[in-house]
Design a protein around this motif. Structure first.
Motif, PDB file in Angstrom:
ATOM      1  N   SER A 110      19.168  -4.573  23.415  1.00 36.56           N
ATOM      2  CA  SER A 110      18.704  -5.940  23.163  1.00 36.56           C
ATOM      3  C   SER A 110      19.182  -6.430  21.799  1.00 36.56           C
ATOM      4  O   SER A 110      19.618  -7.576  21.660  1.00 36.56           O
ATOM      5  CB  SER A 110      17.176  -5.992  23.240  1.00 36.56           C
ATOM      6  OG  SER A 110      16.704  -7.279  22.937  1.00 36.56           O
TER       7      SER A 110
ATOM      8  N   SER B 124      22.894  -7.132  21.871  1.00 33.51           N
ATOM      9  CA  SER B 124      23.195  -8.358  22.622  1.00 33.51           C
ATOM     10  C   SER B 124      23.214  -9.592  21.725  1.00 33.51           C
ATOM     11  O   SER B 124      23.782 -10.613  22.101  1.00 33.51           O
ATOM     12  CB  SER B 124      22.173  -8.559  23.740  1.00 33.51           C
ATOM     13  OG  SER B 124      22.284  -7.536  24.686  1.00 33.51           O
TER      14      SER B 124
ATOM     15  N   ILE C 143      25.317  -3.843  27.193  1.00 30.04           N
ATOM     16  CA  ILE C 143      24.808  -5.189  26.918  1.00 30.04           C
ATOM     17  C   ILE C 143      25.225  -6.127  28.056  1.00 30.04           C
ATOM     18  O   ILE C 143      26.271  -5.963  28.663  1.00 30.04           O
ATOM     19  CB  ILE C 143      25.269  -5.739  25.550  1.00 30.04           C
ATOM     20  CG1 ILE C 143      26.786  -5.798  25.443  1.00 30.04           C
ATOM     21  CG2 ILE C 143      24.686  -4.912  24.420  1.00 30.04           C
ATOM     22  CD1 ILE C 143      27.287  -6.392  24.146  1.00 30.04           C
ATOM     23  N   THR C 144      24.367  -7.091  28.350  1.00 30.95           N
ATOM     24  CA  THR C 144      24.624  -8.013  29.464  1.00 30.95           C
ATOM     25  C   THR C 144      25.100  -9.379  28.991  1.00 30.95           C
ATOM     26  O   THR C 144      25.267 -10.284  29.802  1.00 30.95           O
ATOM     27  CB  THR C 144      23.369  -8.176  30.331  1.00 30.95           C
ATOM     28  OG1 THR C 144      22.313  -8.668  29.517  1.00 30.95           O
ATOM     29  CG2 THR C 144      22.967  -6.856  30.968  1.00 30.95           C
TER      30      THR C 144
END
Length: 103
Positions: A34, A37, A61-62
């Protein structure tokens, strides 16, 4: 002003050795992903030198922020930029990307 993490040292009187505690690395992988990111992709990848646990953490990471607009970046557009994106996606581990941006 940049904030810095303060390391505390535990010193053993018997052995005379001090060991620094790294509180950030003690966080869960989900929390670290998180945090990563929130960084640009280059900054997130740079964390891989911090240790074994960090080496491939950035691949989870998205949110992919391919920020290559700084004056020091040589990859700003064209074939080199495309190769960079392809190379990153080839190393990527998650199946879903929530956000893909070129800042």
């Amino acid at each position: 002003m940049e904030k810095r993490m303060r390391l505390t040292a535990k010193c053993s009187k018997n052995k005379g050795k001090c060991v620094s505690e790294d509180y950030i690395s003690n966080l869960s992988s989900e929390t670290l992903v998180s945090i990563l990111s929130q960084l640009t992709l280059r900054e997130a990848v740079a964390t891989s030198i911090l240790g074994r646990r960090w080496r491939y953490l950035w691949t989870s990471i998205t949110i992919l922020d391919f920020n290559a607009t700084k004056a020091t970046d040589t990859i700003q557009s064209g074939p080199m930029y495309v190769k960079w994106v392809d190379r990153v996606l080839g190393q990527y581990e998650v199946s879903t990307i929530n956000e893909f941006r070129k800042s």
